[in-house]
Motif scaffolding. Structure first.
Motif, PDB file in Angstrom:
ATOM      1  N   ASN A 188       0.809  -1.226   0.000  1.00  0.00           N
ATOM      2  CA  ASN A 188       0.000   0.000   0.000  1.00  0.00           C
ATOM      3  C   ASN A 188       0.837   1.268   0.000  1.00  0.00           C
ATOM      4  O   ASN A 188       0.404   2.308  -0.461  1.00  0.00           O
ATOM      5  CB  ASN A 188      -0.963  -0.006   1.186  1.00  0.00           C
ATOM      6  CG  ASN A 188      -1.966  -1.131   1.038  1.00  0.00           C
ATOM      7  OD1 ASN A 188      -2.257  -1.561  -0.068  1.00  0.00           O
ATOM      8  ND2 ASN A 188      -2.463  -1.634   2.152  1.00  0.00           N
ATOM      9  N   LYS A 189       2.072   1.167   0.510  1.00  0.00           N
ATOM     10  CA  LYS A 189       2.856   2.401   0.614  1.00  0.00           C
ATOM     11  C   LYS A 189       3.367   2.891  -0.742  1.00  0.00           C
ATOM     12  O   LYS A 189       3.829   4.018  -0.848  1.00  0.00           O
ATOM     13  CB  LYS A 189       3.982   2.242   1.634  1.00  0.00           C
ATOM     14  CG  LYS A 189       5.119   1.408   1.182  1.00  0.00           C
ATOM     15  CD  LYS A 189       6.202   1.346   2.251  1.00  0.00           C
ATOM     16  CE  LYS A 189       7.316   0.465   1.732  1.00  0.00           C
ATOM     17  NZ  LYS A 189       8.086  -0.199   2.709  1.00  0.00           N
ATOM     18  N   GLY A 223      -5.838   3.614  -8.557  1.00  0.00           N
ATOM     19  CA  GLY A 223      -4.595   4.210  -8.074  1.00  0.00           C
ATOM     20  C   GLY A 223      -3.449   3.953  -9.018  1.00  0.00           C
ATOM     21  O   GLY A 223      -3.502   3.032  -9.845  1.00  0.00           O
ATOM     22  N   SER A 224      -2.413   4.788  -8.905  1.00  0.00           N
ATOM     23  CA  SER A 224      -1.205   4.463  -9.671  1.00  0.00           C
ATOM     24  C   SER A 224      -0.151   3.952  -8.691  1.00  0.00           C
ATOM     25  O   SER A 224      -0.088   4.359  -7.526  1.00  0.00           O
ATOM     26  CB  SER A 224      -0.702   5.651 -10.474  1.00  0.00           C
ATOM     27  OG  SER A 224      -0.798   6.803  -9.736  1.00  0.00           O
ATOM     28  N   LYS A 243       3.800   3.239  -7.730  1.00  0.00           N
ATOM     29  CA  LYS A 243       5.155   3.744  -8.008  1.00  0.00           C
ATOM     30  C   LYS A 243       6.087   2.610  -8.391  1.00  0.00           C
ATOM     31  O   LYS A 243       5.947   1.484  -7.900  1.00  0.00           O
ATOM     32  CB  LYS A 243       5.714   4.391  -6.731  1.00  0.00           C
ATOM     33  CG  LYS A 243       5.084   5.711  -6.399  1.00  0.00           C
ATOM     34  CD  LYS A 243       5.847   6.336  -5.232  1.00  0.00           C
ATOM     35  CE  LYS A 243       4.893   7.138  -4.384  1.00  0.00           C
ATOM     36  NZ  LYS A 243       5.215   7.200  -2.986  1.00  0.00           N
ATOM     37  N   ARG A 260     -11.912   2.633  -6.269  1.00  0.00           N
ATOM     38  CA  ARG A 260     -10.676   3.428  -6.242  1.00  0.00           C
ATOM     39  C   ARG A 260      -9.758   2.996  -7.354  1.00  0.00           C
ATOM     40  O   ARG A 260      -9.587   1.798  -7.606  1.00  0.00           O
ATOM     41  CB  ARG A 260      -9.929   3.226  -4.924  1.00  0.00           C
ATOM     42  CG  ARG A 260     -10.437   4.127  -3.823  1.00  0.00           C
ATOM     43  CD  ARG A 260      -9.751   3.825  -2.545  1.00  0.00           C
ATOM     44  NE  ARG A 260     -10.272   2.598  -1.952  1.00  0.00           N
ATOM     45  CZ  ARG A 260      -9.687   1.966  -0.941  1.00  0.00           C
ATOM     46  NH1 ARG A 260      -8.563   2.408  -0.440  1.00  0.00           N
ATOM     47  NH2 ARG A 260     -10.232   0.875  -0.434  1.00  0.00           N
ATOM     48  N   ILE A 289       1.304   2.759  -3.405  1.00  0.00           N
ATOM     49  CA  ILE A 289       0.099   3.020  -4.201  1.00  0.00           C
ATOM     50  C   ILE A 289      -0.439   4.412  -3.888  1.00  0.00           C
ATOM     51  O   ILE A 289      -0.677   4.734  -2.721  1.00  0.00           O
ATOM     52  CB  ILE A 289      -0.988   1.965  -3.915  1.00  0.00           C
ATOM     53  CG1 ILE A 289      -0.441   0.568  -4.211  1.00  0.00           C
ATOM     54  CG2 ILE A 289      -2.239   2.249  -4.748  1.00  0.00           C
ATOM     55  CD1 ILE A 289      -1.415  -0.563  -3.983  1.00  0.00           C
ATOM     56  N   GLU A 290      -0.584   5.220  -4.931  1.00  0.00           N
ATOM     57  CA  GLU A 290      -1.213   6.531  -4.749  1.00  0.00           C
ATOM     58  C   GLU A 290      -2.643   6.388  -5.214  1.00  0.00           C
ATOM     59  O   GLU A 290      -2.933   6.396  -6.415  1.00  0.00           O
ATOM     60  CB  GLU A 290      -0.485   7.583  -5.588  1.00  0.00           C
ATOM     61  CG  GLU A 290       0.857   7.944  -5.001  1.00  0.00           C
ATOM     62  CD  GLU A 290       1.728   8.743  -5.955  1.00  0.00           C
ATOM     63  OE1 GLU A 290       1.406   8.832  -7.164  1.00  0.00           O
ATOM     64  OE2 GLU A 290       2.734   9.267  -5.483  1.00  0.00           O
ATOM     65  N   SER A 291      -3.514   6.238  -4.241  1.00  0.00           N
ATOM     66  CA  SER A 291      -4.892   5.902  -4.578  1.00  0.00           C
ATOM     67  C   SER A 291      -5.741   7.142  -4.790  1.00  0.00           C
ATOM     68  O   SER A 291      -5.577   8.128  -4.074  1.00  0.00           O
ATOM     69  CB  SER A 291      -5.478   5.072  -3.440  1.00  0.00           C
ATOM     70  OG  SER A 291      -6.355   4.137  -3.971  1.00  0.00           O
ATOM     71  N   GLY A 310      -2.595   6.002 -13.986  1.00  0.00           N
ATOM     72  CA  GLY A 310      -1.555   5.039 -13.632  1.00  0.00           C
ATOM     73  C   GLY A 310      -1.261   4.089 -14.780  1.00  0.00           C
ATOM     74  O   GLY A 310      -0.341   3.297 -14.701  1.00  0.00           O
ATOM     75  N   SER A 323      -1.267   0.113 -12.382  1.00  0.00           N
ATOM     76  CA  SER A 323      -2.507   0.535 -11.733  1.00  0.00           C
ATOM     77  C   SER A 323      -3.022  -0.453 -10.712  1.00  0.00           C
ATOM     78  O   SER A 323      -2.843  -1.662 -10.847  1.00  0.00           O
ATOM     79  CB  SER A 323      -3.621   0.681 -12.778  1.00  0.00           C
ATOM     80  OG  SER A 323      -3.293   1.653 -13.709  1.00  0.00           O
ATOM     81  N   GLU A 358      -9.475   9.242  -4.972  1.00  0.00           N
ATOM     82  CA  GLU A 358     -10.587   9.339  -4.026  1.00  0.00           C
ATOM     83  C   GLU A 358     -11.581   8.209  -4.267  1.00  0.00           C
ATOM     84  O   GLU A 358     -11.943   7.932  -5.416  1.00  0.00           O
ATOM     85  CB  GLU A 358     -11.324  10.661  -4.242  1.00  0.00           C
ATOM     86  CG  GLU A 358     -10.640  11.844  -3.592  1.00  0.00           C
ATOM     87  CD  GLU A 358     -10.493  11.664  -2.091  1.00  0.00           C
ATOM     88  OE1 GLU A 358     -11.524  11.430  -1.425  1.00  0.00           O
ATOM     89  OE2 GLU A 358      -9.355  11.722  -1.589  1.00  0.00           O
TER      90      GLU A 358
END
Ligand code: FRU
Length: 514
Positions: free
Chosen positions: A359-360, A508-509, A511, A506, A362-364, A384, A388, A366
């Motif tokens: 999870n750290k 997310g992209s 990293k 949700r 992942i830029e999720s 993403g 993704s 809203e």
């Protein structure tokens, strides 16, 4: 690529923090950016990789060893490659750990921390890491013998950096069995012994030892259990506390090739009891860790700090592994996944789900609720792109999901509640022609137990793979894909006339870890 550039790239990888004067900005940016290169999965810098080996945690470091052929992008004389990680997400490449020797090539196996120095390889203050692996004697095989696989060991006193082979190898000789390999060892508290599980063609065998050097066969399992469409490989025997209870059960993972439900290689499991020598189960039918085509030879880490085992598999399939369209390297590992044993109805089921640490990176976006009217499609850009995460909750069991690109390529997933199956179709998802078995059929997974109220669908897309986790890892599919262009569109298709609700949706992209 010229020799000079190669040298620069390799220097940069080894040191991780390259000297700037050796690196051009461009080559830095190009690192791990080849077509299809996974961005948040482990893959070797170059050349061929298959099974994860020797997964062990020690002094704050997770070690991933792996079947490695350093001279080619196809399988060949096996070594153990090595990488380490502090968080199971970011990996650092290490030098090759084990090279073939006079006993043979180094096939799959495991590693343990010999905490009490039972082997005598280390000291009480500095206990050894011990690797237990299969020797494959190519010469003996060529000479037509069948006893060419034996088990050997090696130890490290510097946390896996360098390894010394035991001078009296092999520690388990071949009893006249052609496929006799893949030892997985753990400390069995109740019998105060090391237990080694290996496979012998169509069954597993258990060996016991007090010192990791002298082994005695104590039991076997499986001639009449489970799937037998191919050779049994890469066993793992581990105990669990059944979620939410104090009940202890054992699970035996067995990879099988061929004979998986969607063709080629796959990993089945048995839930039962183990008493130090005998494994018993009353499980009916065949169970699979992952119904997708690309999760094989997976095993768990030994000596992990948490309560639950952590599993990594090889994200490929022997049906076509040597032909996938990557150039510099071949194959990646699955995401590390936490295993849990749950009781569902009167059955024990093994769940697998990405480790929380993912999870750290992942830029999720809203979370939102999406309502798709009957028999219609909701289309959205894929943020993403090929890195993704998409996840949502729903109570519906009649929808399709499409990943699309401007080339008209499409990866299609379908939840078919009527037939109680989930389908993954990669026929039109990009390159498939490198091997006719790659996309011959639509992959299917029976879904017989979906909660009626609400369940989660979570998908992780990483350039050349998709991992799908349904209901927290109860139903899992992992598949490689080779689209010719980035997927930039995601569609939700409602296959029913009532509105389809996706809650907490949700996107997310993710990293890059490289
Ligand atoms: C599984 C396997 C193992 C063997 C290794 C050889 O993928 O066939 O049984 O030890 O690969 O590379």
């Amino acid at each position: 690529m010229s020799f000079v550039v190669l040298t620069i790239v390799f220097t940069s990888c080894k040191n991780k923090e390259p000297k700037q004067d050796l690196m051009t900005a461009e080559s830095n940016q190009d690192y791990y950016k080849e077509m299809y290169r996974p961005q948040f999965h482990f893959s070797p810098e170059q050349m061929w990789m298959n099974d994860p080996n020797g997964l062990v945690y020690h002094k704050g470091i997770y070690h991933l060893f792996y079947q490695y052929h350093p001279e080619s992008t196809v399988w060949g004389p096996m070594h153990w490659g090595h990488a380490t990680s502090a968080d199971l997400i970011h990996w650092e490449h290490k030098p090759i750990a084990l090279y073939p020797d006079e006993h043979g090539l180094i096939f799959s196996g495991s590693a343990v921390l010999d905490a009490k120095n039972s082997s005598g390889f280390g000291t009480a203050e500095n206990p050894p890491l011990v690797a237990i692996f299969t020797y494959h004697d190519m010469e003996a095989e060529k000479a037509g013998k069948i006893n060419y696989q034996t088990q050997g060991i090696a130890y490290s006193l510097d946390n896996g950096d360098t390894w010394t082979k035991y001078q009296a190898n092999p520690v388990i000789k071949n009893p006249g069995v052609k496929d006799f390999r893949d030892p997985k060892v753990f400390w069995h508290q109740a019998s105060q012994s090391w237990i080694l599980t290996l496979v012998a063609g169509d069954h597993a065998e258990f060996y016991s030892s007090k010192n990791l050097l002298d082994w005695q066969k104590v039991g076997e399992f499986g001639k009449d259990n489970g799937a037998h469409g191919g050779v049994w490989e890469c066993p793992d025997l581990l105990s669990f506390k059944v979620d939410g209870t104090d009940e202890v059960k054992w699970a035996l993972l067995i990879s099988i090739n061929p004979g998986a439900p969607n063709g080629g290689s796959g990993t089945q499991y048995f839930v039962g009891d183990f008493d130090g020598s005998t494994f018993t189960t009353d499980q009916q039918g065949n169970r699979w860790i992952d119904w997708g085509t690309d999760n094989y030879a997976g095993v768990t880490f030994s000596n992990v700090p948490g309560e639950k085992p952590i599993f990594i598999g090889w994200m490929s399939n022997w049906a076509y592994a040597g032909e996938t369209p990557t150039e510099k390297w071949r194959s990646a590992m699955t995401l590390p996944r936490t295993l849990s044993l749950k009781k569902v109805g009167d059955q024990y089921e093994l769940f697998n789900y990405p480790v929380d640490g993912l999870n750290k990176i992942i830029e999720s976006g809203e979370p939102k609720d999406i309502k798709v009217q009957g028999k219609s499609i909701e289309s959205m850009p894929l943020n993403g792109s090929n890195q993704s995460e998409i996840r949502f909750k729903t109570a519906s069991s009649d929808f399709s999901l499409h990943f699309k690109n401007g080339f008209g390529e499409q990866l299609t997933l379908t939840m078919d509640g009527q037939r109680q199956i989930f389908l993954l179709d990669r026929k039109l998802a990009g390159k498939t022609g490198f091997n006719e078995r790659f996309a011959q059929t639509t992959q299917q997974m029976p879904i017989t137990n979906l909660p009626l109220d609400v369940y989660e669908v979570r998908m992780l897309l990483d350039w050349s793979s998709l991992e799908v986790f349904i209901n927290g890892g109860e139903y899992v599919m992992t598949a490689q894909i080779f689209p010719n262009q980035v997927f930039d569109r995601f569609e939700v298709v409602n296959n029913k006339s009532e509105p389809l609700m996706l809650n907490d949706f949700r996107m997310g992209s993710i990293k890059s870890i490289w």
